[in-house]
Design a protein around this motif. Structure first.
Motif, PDB file in Angstrom:
ATOM      1  N   VAL A 326       0.839  -1.208   0.000  1.00 10.61           N
ATOM      2  CA  VAL A 326       0.000   0.000   0.000  1.00 10.61           C
ATOM      3  C   VAL A 326       0.874   1.257   0.000  1.00 10.61           C
ATOM      4  O   VAL A 326       0.434   2.331  -0.427  1.00 10.61           O
ATOM      5  CB  VAL A 326      -0.944  -0.020   1.221  1.00 10.61           C
ATOM      6  N   SER A 327       2.129   1.121   0.423  1.00 10.71           N
ATOM      7  CA  SER A 327       3.038   2.275   0.490  1.00 10.71           C
ATOM      8  C   SER A 327       3.323   2.895  -0.872  1.00 10.71           C
ATOM      9  O   SER A 327       3.872   3.995  -0.943  1.00 10.71           O
ATOM     10  CB  SER A 327       4.365   1.863   1.136  1.00 10.71           C
ATOM     11  N   ILE A 328       2.929   2.248  -1.964  1.00 16.25           N
ATOM     12  CA  ILE A 328       3.139   2.815  -3.299  1.00 16.25           C
ATOM     13  C   ILE A 328       2.458   4.173  -3.426  1.00 16.25           C
ATOM     14  O   ILE A 328       2.894   5.033  -4.205  1.00 16.25           O
ATOM     15  CB  ILE A 328       2.627   1.836  -4.384  1.00 16.25           C
ATOM     16  N   VAL A 329       1.399   4.370  -2.640  1.00 16.01           N
ATOM     17  CA  VAL A 329       0.671   5.638  -2.669  1.00 16.01           C
ATOM     18  C   VAL A 329       1.567   6.792  -2.232  1.00 16.01           C
ATOM     19  O   VAL A 329       1.368   7.945  -2.641  1.00 16.01           O
ATOM     20  CB  VAL A 329      -0.582   5.551  -1.775  1.00 16.01           C
ATOM     21  N   GLY A 330       2.596   6.512  -1.438  1.00 16.57           N
ATOM     22  CA  GLY A 330       3.482   7.562  -0.959  1.00 16.57           C
ATOM     23  C   GLY A 330       4.181   8.317  -2.064  1.00 16.57           C
ATOM     24  O   GLY A 330       4.546   9.495  -1.889  1.00 16.57           O
ATOM     25  N   ALA A 331       4.371   7.678  -3.231  1.00 16.34           N
ATOM     26  CA  ALA A 331       5.026   8.357  -4.352  1.00 16.34           C
ATOM     27  C   ALA A 331       4.205   9.525  -4.872  1.00 16.34           C
ATOM     28  O   ALA A 331       4.743  10.415  -5.557  1.00 16.34           O
ATOM     29  CB  ALA A 331       5.289   7.361  -5.486  1.00 16.34           C
ATOM     30  N   ASN A 332       2.919   9.562  -4.550  1.00 16.58           N
ATOM     31  CA  ASN A 332       2.059  10.676  -4.980  1.00 16.58           C
ATOM     32  C   ASN A 332       2.376  11.973  -4.238  1.00 16.58           C
ATOM     33  O   ASN A 332       1.968  13.054  -4.674  1.00 16.58           O
ATOM     34  CB  ASN A 332       0.584  10.335  -4.747  1.00 16.58           C
ATOM     35  N   TYR A 333       3.078  11.872  -3.139  1.00 14.24           N
ATOM     36  CA  TYR A 333       3.247  13.032  -2.267  1.00 14.24           C
ATOM     37  C   TYR A 333       4.688  13.543  -2.219  1.00 14.24           C
ATOM     38  O   TYR A 333       5.081  14.213  -1.258  1.00 14.24           O
ATOM     39  CB  TYR A 333       2.757  12.674  -0.856  1.00 14.24           C
ATOM     40  N   THR A 334       5.448  13.236  -3.256  1.00 12.04           N
ATOM     41  CA  THR A 334       6.826  13.738  -3.333  1.00 12.04           C
ATOM     42  C   THR A 334       7.237  13.918  -4.785  1.00 12.04           C
ATOM     43  O   THR A 334       6.737  13.212  -5.672  1.00 12.04           O
ATOM     44  CB  THR A 334       7.800  12.766  -2.631  1.00 12.04           C
ATOM     45  N   ASN A 335       8.144  14.847  -5.009  1.00 13.61           N
ATOM     46  CA  ASN A 335       8.738  15.034  -6.335  1.00 13.61           C
ATOM     47  C   ASN A 335      10.227  14.710  -6.327  1.00 13.61           C
ATOM     48  O   ASN A 335      10.898  14.867  -7.347  1.00 13.61           O
ATOM     49  CB  ASN A 335       8.538  16.489  -6.803  1.00 13.61           C
ATOM     50  N   ASP A 336      10.708  14.249  -5.174  1.00 12.63           N
ATOM     51  CA  ASP A 336      12.112  13.908  -5.050  1.00 12.63           C
ATOM     52  C   ASP A 336      12.377  12.542  -5.696  1.00 12.63           C
ATOM     53  O   ASP A 336      11.677  11.567  -5.402  1.00 12.63           O
ATOM     54  CB  ASP A 336      12.509  13.876  -3.573  1.00 12.63           C
ATOM     55  N   THR A 337      13.383  12.467  -6.558  1.00 10.64           N
ATOM     56  CA  THR A 337      13.678  11.237  -7.286  1.00 10.64           C
ATOM     57  C   THR A 337      13.956  10.073  -6.339  1.00 10.64           C
ATOM     58  O   THR A 337      13.406   8.974  -6.510  1.00 10.64           O
ATOM     59  CB  THR A 337      14.895  11.435  -8.210  1.00 10.64           C
TER      60      THR A 337
END
Length: 448
Positions: A326-337
C-alpha cells in the motif's frame, strides 16, 4: 536412476532442476516486460494514445489469463520436458514477430499469441516443484524460481533499454525472441522428471516422497491421468479457502503488473526520468522485490521446520507484504527522485514477500488436480494483467498518474484483508471421489 548403497549420499539434483526453471522464468518475464520498455518508442511510432497503449499492455493478459484453466489441464496431462520446450519456442516465435508489427491490431494479436503460449508455464512450474521438493522445502524452491522474474528484470532492464535505443523497439523484440527459442532447445536437452533423471539416486527420491513431494514418473506412477470432468472444476471453485487465495493472488499481481507494464512509462513520461542515463533506477524496485521474495520463502520454511503451524508460517509474510505494498501511494506526495524510487521499491518489496502464495496451490489442491487448481489460481491472479493496464490507461489519460497509484494501493489492501478474513485453516481440499474412496477404505475424515 542411480541405486542406493549404505554409503551413498543423497543427491541434490532437485536444485539443478529448479535452476532450470529459474531461467525459464527469466525468459518468461523478459518476453512479458519487453513491451513495457519498448512502449515509449512504439507509442509514438504507431501513434497510440494512452488508452490504446493500456489495451496493448493488457493484450498478453487476455489470452494468458483465460487459458490458465486449459493450461493447468494440459500440465496435468503432458510431461514438463516436452510441454515446456514447446511453450518456450512458440511464445518466443510470437515475440520475434512483434518486431514486425505495424499497428494496433497486429501488435495486439501477437501479444495475445505470446500470452496463449505462455499460459501453461506456471502450472508446469508448480508441478515440477511439487514433484521435486518435499513440503518443508517447497516455499524456498518456489521463491527461488519466482525470483527469476525480478533478478532477470533487475539486471536486464538496463540492457533492454540499451537495446531499444541501439537497435530500435523492433530489434528489441527480435533479439529477446531468439534468446527464448535457443533456451527452449536447452531446456529439452537437460530437464527430466525425478524418476527419469539419470543423476538422481534412491535416497533423494525417498527424501522427497517422505517429505510429501508427489514424485511422478512412469516407473512408479500407476495412477491413470484424470480425465476432464465438470465436477473437478466445480470442486476448485467451491472452496472458501481457495477463493481467499484467488482474491489475494489478484491483489499481488496487481502490483506486479503495474511494474511489468506502466512503470517505465510512469518514470519517463509522468516523472521526467531520463532512463538512458538513469536506467539503473528502474532496476531498484525489482531488486527489492527479489529480496522480499527470497526472504519470505526461506523465513516461511524455517518457521515450518521449527514447528510453527503451516497457516501462520505461510500466511504471515503474504499479509504483511500486501499491507506494505500500500506504500506505493506515498510516491504521490513527493517530487524527489530518491523518495519516488524508495516508495516504489518498498511497495515492490512487499509484493515480493507475498509472492510465495503459489505454495498454497501445493498445500490446498486435491492431489489429482494440482494442475487444474494451479490453472484456476493463475487465471484469477492474472485477471490483474488485463484489468490493471487498462484501468491505469484510463486513470492516467489526462496526464495525472496519482489516481492510478491509489488504485494499486487499494487493491493491495483488499488482498491483505482476503488472507485475514477469508482464508481459513490450511488443509488439502478433498474431492468427492477421494472422500468416497476413503469411506470405503474406512479412513475417517479427521485422518485425511
Amino acid at each position: 536412476m542411480q541405486p542406493v548403497t549404505p554409503k551413498a549420499r543423497q543427491t541434490r539434483v532437485r536444485y539443478a532442476m529448479v535452476a532450470l526453471v529459474f531461467v525459464n522464468v527469466v525468459i518468461n518475464y523478459l518476453d512479458r516486460t519487453n513491451l513495457a520498455v519498448a512502449a515509449t518508442a512504439l507509442k509514438d511510432d504507431l501513434g497510440l494514445s494512452p488508452v490504446e497503449l493500456g489495451y496493448i499492455l493488457s493484450a498478453f493478459g487476455w489470452s494468458y489469463a483465460f487459458l490458465q484453466i486449459p493450461g493447468g489441464l494440459i500440465a496435468d496431462r503432458y510431461g514438463p520436458r516436452v510441454l515446456y520446450a514447446f511453450c518456450l519456442i512458440t511464445w518466443s516465435i510470437a515475440t520475434v514477430f512483434q518486431g514486425f508489427a505495424r499497428g494496433f491490431f497486429s501488435l495486439f494479436g501477437l501479444r495475445m499469441a505470446t500470452g496463449a503460449f505462455e499460459a501453461p508455464s506456471y502450472p508446469i512450474n508448480n508441478r515440477i516443484v511439487t514433484s521435486w521438493f518435499p513440503d518443508h522445502e517447497r516455499a524456498g524452491a518456489i521463491s527461488l524460481y519466482v525470483s527469476g522474474q525480478f533478478i532477470g528484470l533487475a539486471f536486464l532492464t538496463p540492457v533492454l533499454i540499451i537495446l531499444r535505443d541501439s537497435v530500435g523497439w523492433q530489434g528489441l523484440f527480435v533479439i529477446t525472441g531468439l534468446v527464448g527459442i535457443l533456451w527452449g532447445l536447452i531446456w529439452y536437452f537437460f530437464y527430466r522428471d525425478p524418476l527419469d533423471h539419470p543423476g538422481v539416486n534412491e535416497a533423494e527420491i525417498d527424501y522427497i516422497e517422505k517429505g510429501g513431494g508427489l514424485v511422478s514418473g512412469k516407473k512408479r506412477s500407476h495412477a491413470q491421468v484424470s480425465v476432464w470432468q465438470w465436477s473437478n472444476l466445480k470442486q476448485v471453485f467451491s472452496s472458501r479457502t481457495l477463493w481467499g487465495v484467488y482474491i489475494g493472488q489478484f491483489a499481488v499481481n496487481a502490483t506486479l503488473w503495474f511494474f511489468l507494464t506502466w512503470f517505465p512509462t510512469y518514470l519517463e513520461k509522468y516523472r521526467g526520468f531520463d532512463l538512458k542515463k538513469f536506467g539503473y533506477l528502474a532496476s531498484v524496485p525489482f531488486l527489492a522485490a527479489c529480496a522480499g521474495l527470497l526472504l519470505s520463502g526461506f523465513i516461511s520454511d524455517a518457521l515450518v521446520k521449527r514447528g510453527t503451524s503451516v497457516g501462520v508460517a505461510r500466511k504471515t509474510p503474504i499479509i504483511f507484504g500486501m499491507l506494505l505494498s500500500v506504500s506505493i501511494v506515498g510516491a504521490n506526495y513527493t517530487n524527489d527522485t530518491g523518495e519516488i524510487i524508495f516508495f516504489m521499491a518498498l511497495a515492490f518489496f512487499g509484493s515480493g514477500l507475498a509472492l510465495i502464495s503459489w505454495v498454497f496451490v501445493s498445500l490446498l489442491s486435491p492431489k489429482n488436480l494440482i494442475g487444474l487448481t494451479g490453472g484456476v489460481f493463475n487465471f484469477m491472479g492474472n485477471l490483474a494483467s488485463i484489468v490493471v493496464p487498462i484501468v491505469i490507461g484510463y486513470l492516467a489519460k489526462d496526464g495525472d498518474f496519482k489516481p492510478a497509484l491509489l488504485f494499486i494501493g487499494a487493491v493491495s489492501l483488499i488482498g491483505a484483508c482476503s488472507y485475514i478474513f477469508i482464508v481459513g485453516k490450511i488443509e488439502r481440499v478433498i474431492t468427492k471421489a477421494e472422500r468416497e474412496a476413503n469411506l470405503v477404505a474406512g479412513v475417517p475424515p479427521s485422518a485425511v
